[in-house]
Design a protein around this motif. Structure first.
Motif, PDB file in Angstrom:
ATOM      1  N   ASN A   1       0.783  -1.227   0.000  1.00 16.39           N
ATOM      2  CA  ASN A   1       0.000   0.000   0.000  1.00 16.39           C
ATOM      3  C   ASN A   1       0.828   1.297   0.000  1.00 16.39           C
ATOM      4  O   ASN A   1       0.271   2.388   0.133  1.00 16.39           O
ATOM      5  N   ALA A   2       2.162   1.194  -0.155  1.00 13.70           N
ATOM      6  CA  ALA A   2       2.989   2.403  -0.107  1.00 13.70           C
ATOM      7  C   ALA A   2       2.838   3.239  -1.377  1.00 13.70           C
ATOM      8  O   ALA A   2       3.190   4.417  -1.411  1.00 13.70           O
ATOM      9  N   GLY A   3       2.348   2.613  -2.462  1.00 12.50           N
ATOM     10  CA  GLY A   3       2.164   3.356  -3.707  1.00 12.50           C
ATOM     11  C   GLY A   3       3.106   2.913  -4.820  1.00 12.50           C
ATOM     12  O   GLY A   3       3.317   3.628  -5.801  1.00 12.50           O
ATOM     13  N   LYS A   4       3.649   1.714  -4.698  1.00 13.80           N
ATOM     14  CA  LYS A   4       4.596   1.217  -5.710  1.00 13.80           C
ATOM     15  C   LYS A   4       3.947   1.120  -7.088  1.00 13.80           C
ATOM     16  O   LYS A   4       4.498   1.579  -8.083  1.00 13.80           O
ATOM     17  N   SER A   5       2.753   0.519  -7.120  1.00 11.36           N
ATOM     18  CA  SER A   5       2.098   0.333  -8.421  1.00 11.36           C
ATOM     19  C   SER A   5       1.697   1.681  -9.016  1.00 11.36           C
ATOM     20  O   SER A   5       1.745   1.864 -10.235  1.00 11.36           O
ATOM     21  N   THR A   6       1.344   2.638  -8.155  1.00  5.94           N
ATOM     22  CA  THR A   6       0.984   3.974  -8.652  1.00  5.94           C
ATOM     23  C   THR A   6       2.204   4.620  -9.307  1.00  5.94           C
ATOM     24  O   THR A   6       2.114   5.195 -10.394  1.00  5.94           O
TER      25      THR A   6
ATOM     26  N   SER B   1      -4.765  -0.365  -5.769  1.00  5.32           N
ATOM     27  CA  SER B   1      -5.944  -0.366  -4.902  1.00  5.32           C
ATOM     28  C   SER B   1      -5.491  -0.149  -3.474  1.00  5.32           C
ATOM     29  O   SER B   1      -4.294  -0.275  -3.163  1.00  5.32           O
TER      30      SER B   1
ATOM     31  N   GLY C   1      -1.365  -5.708  -0.250  1.00  5.33           N
ATOM     32  CA  GLY C   1      -1.019  -6.977  -0.908  1.00  5.33           C
ATOM     33  C   GLY C   1      -1.699  -7.135  -2.262  1.00  5.33           C
ATOM     34  O   GLY C   1      -1.943  -8.254  -2.719  1.00  5.33           O
ATOM     35  N   THR C   2      -1.995  -6.004  -2.922  1.00  5.51           N
ATOM     36  CA  THR C   2      -2.645  -6.085  -4.244  1.00  5.51           C
ATOM     37  C   THR C   2      -1.713  -6.751  -5.261  1.00  5.51           C
ATOM     38  O   THR C   2      -2.099  -7.640  -6.013  1.00  5.51           O
ATOM     39  N   THR C   3      -0.462  -6.303  -5.298  1.00  7.46           N
ATOM     40  CA  THR C   3       0.502  -6.883  -6.240  1.00  7.46           C
ATOM     41  C   THR C   3       1.128  -8.101  -5.555  1.00  7.46           C
ATOM     42  O   THR C   3       1.799  -7.957  -4.535  1.00  7.46           O
TER      43      THR C   3
ATOM     44  N   ASN D   1       6.357   8.883  -0.009  1.00  8.55           N
ATOM     45  CA  ASN D   1       5.180   9.035  -0.887  1.00  8.55           C
ATOM     46  C   ASN D   1       3.938   9.549  -0.147  1.00  8.55           C
ATOM     47  O   ASN D   1       3.870   9.508   1.065  1.00  8.55           O
ATOM     48  N   LYS D   2       2.990  10.018  -0.953  1.00 15.24           N
ATOM     49  CA  LYS D   2       1.682  10.520  -0.496  1.00 15.24           C
ATOM     50  C   LYS D   2       1.790  11.881   0.186  1.00 15.24           C
ATOM     51  O   LYS D   2       1.086  12.160   1.159  1.00 15.24           O
TER      52      LYS D   2
ATOM     53  N   ASP E   1       0.661  14.546  -0.746  1.00  8.37           N
ATOM     54  CA  ASP E   1      -0.567  15.346  -0.883  1.00  8.37           C
ATOM     55  C   ASP E   1      -1.467  15.171   0.326  1.00  8.37           C
ATOM     56  O   ASP E   1      -2.351  15.987   0.582  1.00  8.37           O
TER      57      ASP E   1
ATOM     58  N   ALA F   1       2.779  10.261  -5.754  1.00  6.18           N
ATOM     59  CA  ALA F   1       2.694   9.444  -6.973  1.00  6.18           C
ATOM     60  C   ALA F   1       1.325   9.625  -7.610  1.00  6.18           C
ATOM     61  O   ALA F   1       1.181   9.511  -8.834  1.00  6.18           O
ATOM     62  N   LYS F   2       0.338   9.933  -6.773  1.00  2.00           N
ATOM     63  CA  LYS F   2      -1.013  10.081  -7.293  1.00  2.00           C
ATOM     64  C   LYS F   2      -1.130  11.338  -8.149  1.00  2.00           C
ATOM     65  O   LYS F   2      -1.725  11.328  -9.212  1.00  2.00           O
TER      66      LYS F   2
HETATM   67  N1  LIG Z   1      -3.314  10.309  -1.712  1.00  2.00           N
HETATM   68  C1  LIG Z   1      -2.438   9.511  -2.293  1.00  2.00           C
HETATM   69  N2  LIG Z   1      -2.721   8.224  -2.461  1.00  2.00           N
HETATM   70  C2  LIG Z   1      -1.820   7.431  -3.054  1.00  2.00           C
HETATM   71  C3  LIG Z   1      -0.568   7.917  -3.516  1.00  2.00           C
HETATM   72  N3  LIG Z   1       0.108   6.894  -4.065  1.00  2.00           N
HETATM   73  C4  LIG Z   1      -0.696   5.812  -3.956  1.00  2.00           C
HETATM   74  N4  LIG Z   1      -1.846   6.134  -3.349  1.00  2.00           N
HETATM   75  C5  LIG Z   1      -2.966   5.243  -3.025  1.00  2.00           C
HETATM   76  O1  LIG Z   1      -2.498   4.248  -2.141  1.00  2.00           O
HETATM   77  C6  LIG Z   1      -3.164   3.012  -2.387  1.00  2.00           C
HETATM   78  C7  LIG Z   1      -2.146   1.937  -2.656  1.00  2.00           C
HETATM   79  O2  LIG Z   1      -1.451   2.239  -3.849  1.00  2.00           O
HETATM   80  P1  LIG Z   1      -0.724   1.115  -4.704  1.00  2.00           P
HETATM   81  O3  LIG Z   1       0.015   1.817  -5.787  1.00  2.00           O
HETATM   82  O4  LIG Z   1      -1.676   0.053  -5.079  1.00  2.00           O
HETATM   83  O5  LIG Z   1       0.269   0.571  -3.596  1.00  2.00           O
HETATM   84  P2  LIG Z   1       1.288  -0.675  -3.690  1.00  2.00           P
HETATM   85  O6  LIG Z   1       2.526  -0.259  -2.983  1.00  2.00           O
HETATM   86  O7  LIG Z   1       1.438  -1.107  -5.092  1.00  2.00           O
HETATM   87  O8  LIG Z   1       0.540  -1.757  -2.828  1.00  2.00           O
HETATM   88  P3  LIG Z   1       0.650  -3.379  -2.883  1.00  2.00           P
HETATM   89  O9  LIG Z   1       0.540  -3.809  -4.305  1.00  2.00           O
HETATM   90  O10 LIG Z   1      -0.485  -3.826  -2.058  1.00  2.00           O
HETATM   91  O11 LIG Z   1       1.968  -3.750  -2.282  1.00  2.00           O
HETATM   92  C8  LIG Z   1      -4.093   3.274  -3.576  1.00  2.00           C
HETATM   93  O12 LIG Z   1      -5.366   3.532  -3.093  1.00  2.00           O
HETATM   94  C9  LIG Z   1      -3.496   4.498  -4.232  1.00  2.00           C
HETATM   95  O13 LIG Z   1      -4.443   5.278  -4.930  1.00  2.00           O
HETATM   96  C10 LIG Z   1      -0.298   9.313  -3.323  1.00  2.00           C
HETATM   97  O14 LIG Z   1       0.735   9.844  -3.680  1.00  2.00           O
HETATM   98  N5  LIG Z   1      -1.270  10.042  -2.718  1.00  2.00           N
END
Ligand SMILES: Nc1nc2c(ncn2[C@@H]2O[C@H](COP(=O)(O)OP(=O)(O)OP(=O)(O)O)[C@@H](O)[C@H]2O)c(=O)[nH]1
Ligand SMILES: [Mg+2]
Length: 455
Positions: free
Chosen positions: A235-240, A254, A258-260, A339-340, A342, A357-358
């Motif tokens: 959930n740190a925002g890697k996929s974003t 999402s 643990g989405t990825t 990250n995040k 905002d 990243a968003k």
């Molecule tokens: N507000 C905000 N939300 C973010 C940001 N980056 C990611 N998110 C949100 O954080 C959540 C997780 O983002 P992912 O990119 O799926 O995170 P991940 O690290 O790939 O997560 P896993 O695949 O579960 O390991 C999503 O709801 C994104 O929209 C950001 O910079 N700002």
């Protein structure tokens, strides 16, 4: 080569265009007698017999048994050794269906032609003196290049600029060698002493080799590219960030932790550098077998990475990540991303790169940092720079340089000149091997079996 001897006497064929459906495909044939052989299965044998080199002949390829047409084709004719390989050759431009190409392959096999081994066309070109080894390697590098700049740099090598540079260095060493040999010839009784060792010339040659060697890291980077791994907690925002780097929605984002679960790999180009990016499963404790395997794979990717982006979730206190990724944070390959931004976050960790990243805020700065870390202070090469990319070339240059260093050392110690000359000979051999003048069959085999064109 894999039990294959690169015989240059028979007729070979290979698909020159990618294997897949396309409007047109090109099949290349090389070997003495191929035009005569094709006459038997071509609808206009007379035209084929009479045409001159470098012309096109239009007609149909025919089934040998039934004489029914297999495909309508254009034949490009290269006579008198004027083809790419230095042999008689024909290029068949046919329609690009895979079934059609297969039928033509069968037809050619029935005419006693055989499918070429990887790199065999270029090998023949080399054997017939159409190109030296640096150019042959450049062909391979062009075919496999992954960025515009990498392509331009390989083109420079194909044009022979690397060859010319090596020839110039060779001339310097040859000159040094001749100065020594004159002394050996005329002063047989007093060949000890370093009175006339051409230090300047040898140093010049060594300096040039050093300059060329220094281009290897950057040449490899722009040619082969780099591996970048996105790591961090779930959930740190890697996929974003992965999607942002690729400018497309490639990986599922999402808020479910643990989405990825397995890594996702994609390619992009960062300021001319071809980059393979990996989005990974976040590291966390889990009982889920699939997720555990994903985490194991993440660790392997991290070990192998050129650059790691460690994403921390700025909205969390993220002490867990700091513990879990403690080793990574000290790794010189790692960029820590906060990250995040905002959202209301904690103050960014010292030395980290704040990012949303968003929204893309902070992204340009992060990209610049990625490029400069990958480049490790080297400047971006110009499209016309002579740069080496192959490990073989680097190794031969190192061999030549060491031999010249040894020669200078021995000459300084007033070792007999005939012993010094052996070192110069070694340098010449290494340089000769670079251009293929004295390359052993082992080396040739290694280089040409690395080719992977066609099917
Ligand atoms: N507000 C905000 N939300 C973010 C940001 N980056 C990611 N998110 C949100 O954080 C959540 C997780 O983002 P992912 O990119 O799926 O995170 P991940 O690290 O790939 O997560 P896993 O695949 O579960 O390991 C999503 O709801 C994104 O929209 C950001 O910079 N700002
Ligand atoms: Mg993800």
């Amino acid at each position: 080569m894999n039990g294959y001897s690169y015989d240059t006497k028979d007729m070979i064929y290979a698909l020159a265009t990618p294997w897949g459906t396309s409007a047109i495909a090109v099949i290349r044939i090389s070997g003495a007698g191929c035009i005569e052989a094709l006459k038997e299965v071509f609808s206009r044998p007379e035209a084929l017999a009479k045409c001159s080199s470098h012309t096109l002949v239009h007609g149909q390829l025919l089934n040998r048994q039934t004489s029914t047409p297999i495909d309508e084709v254009l034949l490009s004719i290269f006579k008198d050794g004027r083809g790419f390989t230095g042999e008689e050759s024909v290029e068949i431009s046919c329609h690009g269906s895979m079934a059609g190409v297969e039928s033509i392959f069968k037809l050619l096999t029935s005419l006693h032609m055989r499918s070429a081994a990887p790199g065999e066309f270029t090998f023949r070109a080399f054997m017939h003196g159409k190109m030296d080894l640096t150019r042959a390697e450049a062909v391979m590098e062009i075919v496999s290049s992954q960025s515009e700049l990498g392509h331009s740099l390989a083109l420079e090598r194909l044009e022979g600029h690397l060859f010319t540079l090596i020839e110039e260095i060779k001339q310097l060493v040859l000159h040094a060698m001749s100065v020594i040999e004159v002394q050996l010839d005329y002063a047989e009784d007093e060949i000890s002493g370093n009175v006339d060792f051409p230090f300047d010339t040898v140093e010049r040659a060594r300096g040039r080799i050093e300059t060329l060697l220094a281009t290897y890291a950057v040449g490899k980077l722009y040619g082969e590219g780099a591996k970048v791994v996105l790591a961090g907690s779930t959930n740190a925002g890697k996929s974003t960030l992965f999607n942002l780097l690729l400018r497309e929605d490639r990986s599922i984002v999402s808020d479910v932790h643990g989405t990825t679960r397995d890594f996702i790999e994609s390619k992009t180009v960062l300021d001319g550098i071809p980059v393979r990016i990996y989005d990974t499963a976040g590291l966390r404790d889990s009982d889920d077998m699939v997720e555990m395997e994903g985490i194991r794979r993440t660790r392997r990717l991290i070990d192998d990475a050129d650059l790691i982006l460690l994403l921390l979730d700025g909205t969390e206190h993220d002490s867990e990540s700091a513990v879990r990724y403690g080793n990574l944070m000290d790794d010189t390959r790692c960029i820590v991303v906060w990250n995040k931004t905002d959202l209301a976050t904690n103050p960014p960790l010292e030395g980290s790169f704040p990012l949303s990243a968003k929204r893309g805020e902070g992204f340009a700065r992060l990209r610049d940092e990625m490029v400069s870390r990958l480049r490790k202070d080297a400047r971006r090469p110009g499209v016309q720079d002579v740069v080496i990319e192959s490990a073989r070339q680097r190794d031969e240059l190192i061999r030549a340089k060491s031999a010249l260093t040894e020669a200078v050392l021995l000459a300084n110690q007033e070792v007999p000149l005939d012993i010094v000359a052996v070192e110069l000979g070694e340098a010449l051999e290494a340089l000769g091997s670079l251009t293929g003048e004295v390359a052993s069959s082992d080396i040739l085999e290694k280089i040409f079996s690395g080719f992977c064109v066609g099917k």
